[in-house]
Design a protein around this motif. Structure first.
Motif, PDB file in Angstrom:
ATOM      1  N   LEU A 179      20.012  15.723  38.888  1.00  8.26           N
ATOM      2  CA  LEU A 179      20.194  14.639  39.856  1.00  8.26           C
ATOM      3  C   LEU A 179      19.273  13.467  39.546  1.00  8.26           C
ATOM      4  O   LEU A 179      19.688  12.297  39.584  1.00  8.26           O
ATOM      5  N   ALA A 180      18.014  13.770  39.222  1.00  6.49           N
ATOM      6  CA  ALA A 180      17.058  12.702  38.936  1.00  6.49           C
ATOM      7  C   ALA A 180      17.420  11.949  37.664  1.00  6.49           C
ATOM      8  O   ALA A 180      17.375  10.714  37.616  1.00  6.49           O
ATOM      9  N   GLY A 181      17.793  12.667  36.616  1.00  6.33           N
ATOM     10  CA  GLY A 181      18.085  12.018  35.341  1.00  6.33           C
ATOM     11  C   GLY A 181      19.400  11.274  35.332  1.00  6.33           C
ATOM     12  O   GLY A 181      19.539  10.265  34.625  1.00  6.33           O
ATOM     13  N   TYR A 182      20.378  11.749  36.089  1.00  8.86           N
ATOM     14  CA  TYR A 182      21.685  11.097  36.069  1.00  8.86           C
ATOM     15  C   TYR A 182      21.724   9.857  36.960  1.00  8.86           C
ATOM     16  O   TYR A 182      22.228   8.803  36.550  1.00  8.86           O
ATOM     17  N   THR A 217      13.027   8.534  41.504  1.00  5.79           N
ATOM     18  CA  THR A 217      11.648   8.346  41.980  1.00  5.79           C
ATOM     19  C   THR A 217      11.290   9.362  43.050  1.00  5.79           C
ATOM     20  O   THR A 217      10.216   9.980  43.014  1.00  5.79           O
ATOM     21  N   LEU A 218      12.188   9.572  44.021  1.00 10.41           N
ATOM     22  CA  LEU A 218      11.918  10.501  45.119  1.00 10.41           C
ATOM     23  C   LEU A 218      11.744  11.928  44.604  1.00 10.41           C
ATOM     24  O   LEU A 218      10.760  12.610  44.936  1.00 10.41           O
ATOM     25  N   LEU A 219      12.672  12.388  43.770  1.00 13.97           N
ATOM     26  CA  LEU A 219      12.623  13.769  43.296  1.00 13.97           C
ATOM     27  C   LEU A 219      11.443  14.010  42.359  1.00 13.97           C
ATOM     28  O   LEU A 219      10.785  15.057  42.430  1.00 13.97           O
ATOM     29  N   MET A 220      11.146  13.059  41.496  1.00 15.36           N
ATOM     30  CA  MET A 220      10.043  13.250  40.557  1.00 15.36           C
ATOM     31  C   MET A 220       8.681  13.154  41.229  1.00 15.36           C
ATOM     32  O   MET A 220       7.739  13.829  40.835  1.00 15.36           O
ATOM     33  N   THR A 265      10.935  23.021  34.390  1.00 16.91           N
ATOM     34  CA  THR A 265      12.352  22.918  34.032  1.00 16.91           C
ATOM     35  C   THR A 265      12.951  21.617  34.546  1.00 16.91           C
ATOM     36  O   THR A 265      13.763  20.980  33.856  1.00 16.91           O
ATOM     37  N   ALA A 266      12.555  21.199  35.743  1.00 14.88           N
ATOM     38  CA  ALA A 266      13.086  19.947  36.299  1.00 14.88           C
ATOM     39  C   ALA A 266      12.730  18.757  35.428  1.00 14.88           C
ATOM     40  O   ALA A 266      13.575  17.882  35.157  1.00 14.88           O
ATOM     41  N   ARG A 267      11.507  18.682  34.979  1.00 14.10           N
ATOM     42  CA  ARG A 267      11.103  17.557  34.127  1.00 14.10           C
ATOM     43  C   ARG A 267      11.819  17.612  32.779  1.00 14.10           C
ATOM     44  O   ARG A 267      12.200  16.569  32.216  1.00 14.10           O
ATOM     45  N   GLN A 314      16.422  15.316  29.339  1.00 11.86           N
ATOM     46  CA  GLN A 314      17.682  15.508  28.620  1.00 11.86           C
ATOM     47  C   GLN A 314      18.796  14.656  29.209  1.00 11.86           C
ATOM     48  O   GLN A 314      19.574  14.034  28.477  1.00 11.86           O
ATOM     49  N   PHE A 315      18.875  14.604  30.532  1.00 13.19           N
ATOM     50  CA  PHE A 315      19.935  13.829  31.180  1.00 13.19           C
ATOM     51  C   PHE A 315      19.732  12.335  30.975  1.00 13.19           C
ATOM     52  O   PHE A 315      20.716  11.597  30.807  1.00 13.19           O
ATOM     53  N   LEU A 316      18.493  11.865  30.996  1.00 13.70           N
ATOM     54  CA  LEU A 316      18.242  10.447  30.749  1.00 13.70           C
ATOM     55  C   LEU A 316      18.723  10.046  29.359  1.00 13.70           C
ATOM     56  O   LEU A 316      19.231   8.930  29.162  1.00 13.70           O
TER      57      LEU A 316
END
Length: 295
Positions: free
Chosen positions: A119-122, A129-132, A173-175, A180-182
């Motif tokens: 969600l953050a990368g896409y 910003t919120l999730l990270m 894993t989230a980071r 990867q998504f970015l």
């Protein structure tokens, strides 16, 4: 000096090797990774079939030897504890809990981390910003003290322990998935899918996520070892799965009272933890090398 040229006959060109056969071939070149995979498969089989393999029940007692641990013998391959219980049987049953907590908490952490990172990368922008920033806040909290506090309050069962360990281990894993998504969201195949009217959830999980599966698998395997170590530490402190259910951690806790008189009680569960974590790390290294496109 003459030079010989070999020309291929028509119709005999070598077919390009597929992705999965190439991946398997790369993985099999990593001998330690193959060793780790074999060890983990054997441990998993031992854990599943422990009731059939173990010569005794995990809480069965030999009333004739209560009071003093007995050394390894033909009747008790790893000796007995002070209550007359067979150490070999308890190590086998302990594998069931330790491996279960390690595997399922790692899968839970991977699922949460993948969702948040995707969600953050896409979407980037405000959602990113919120999730990270939330991820950074959780990363700032020391993991072991927080897990100790929660375990001390809740006195967790196995499912609850899996939720605690997995729910507090997803940040790495989230980071990773975000990065990867970015990178992948700007690729041509994503733009083509978007131009054809593909919805966001389809683009994320049907097109982008399969291309990021390699690093995610590697992260998951390495998370298993960390989860096993964390569960063992909690059980050693008396805050994990409660007796009489054996785990490798609480077996070490029992053995700490007999380190001088009966060191074998600590030796065997300690070796099992060491062997399992090493095997998981070897497996993760092999998968990382196999998925690396530079290889």
């Amino acid at each position: 000096m003459t030079e010989t040229l070999t020309t291929a006959r028509p119709g005999t060109r070598k077919r390009a090797e597929g992705f999965w056969p190439l991946l398997i071939r790369r993985f099999l070149k990593h001998k330690l990774a193959v060793f780790g995979m074999v060890v983990l498969v054997l441990l998993a089989l031992v854990a599943v079939f422990a009731p059939l393999i173990a010569p005794y029940t995990f809480d069965g007692q030999d009333l004739t030897i209560i009071g003093q641990p007995q050394p390894p013998s033909r009747a008790h391959l790893m000796g007995t504890d002070q209550l007359g219980r067979d150490a070999f049987t308890r190590v086998l049953y302990g594998a069931r809990i330790s491996l279960m907590v390690g595997l399922f908490s790692a899968l839970l952490a991977t699922g949460l981390g993948t969702l948040i990172g995707a969600l953050a990368g896409y979407y980037r922008g405000f959602i990113d910003t919120l999730l990270m920033r939330f991820t950074d806040v959780v990363l700032c909290i020391p993991l072991l003290p927080l897990v100790i506090v929660l375990s001390g309050i809740l006195r967790p069962s196995v499912p609850l322990l899996i939720m605690i360990v997995g729910g507090l281990s997803w940040m790495g894993t989230a980071r990773l998935v975000r990065g990867q998504f970015l990178s992948l969201r700007e690729r041509e195949f994503v733009e083509a899918s978007r131009a054809l009217g593909g919805r966001d959830n389809r683009i994320m999980f049907r097109h982008i996520l399969p291309n990021a599966v390699g690093p995610i698998i590697v992260s998951t395997t390495l998370s298993v070892g960390g989860a096993i170590m964390l569960e063992s530490a909690l059980s050693f402190l008396g805050l994990g799965v409660q007796p009489p259910t054996p785990t490798w951690g609480n077996l070490l806790n029992y053995a700490s009272q007999w380190l001088t008189a009966a060191p074998w009680l600590a030796l065997f569960p300690g070796l099992m933890i060491l062997l399992t974590v090493l095997s998981v790390n070897f497996l993760g290294d092999g998968l990382r090398d196999a998925f690396d496109p530079r290889n």
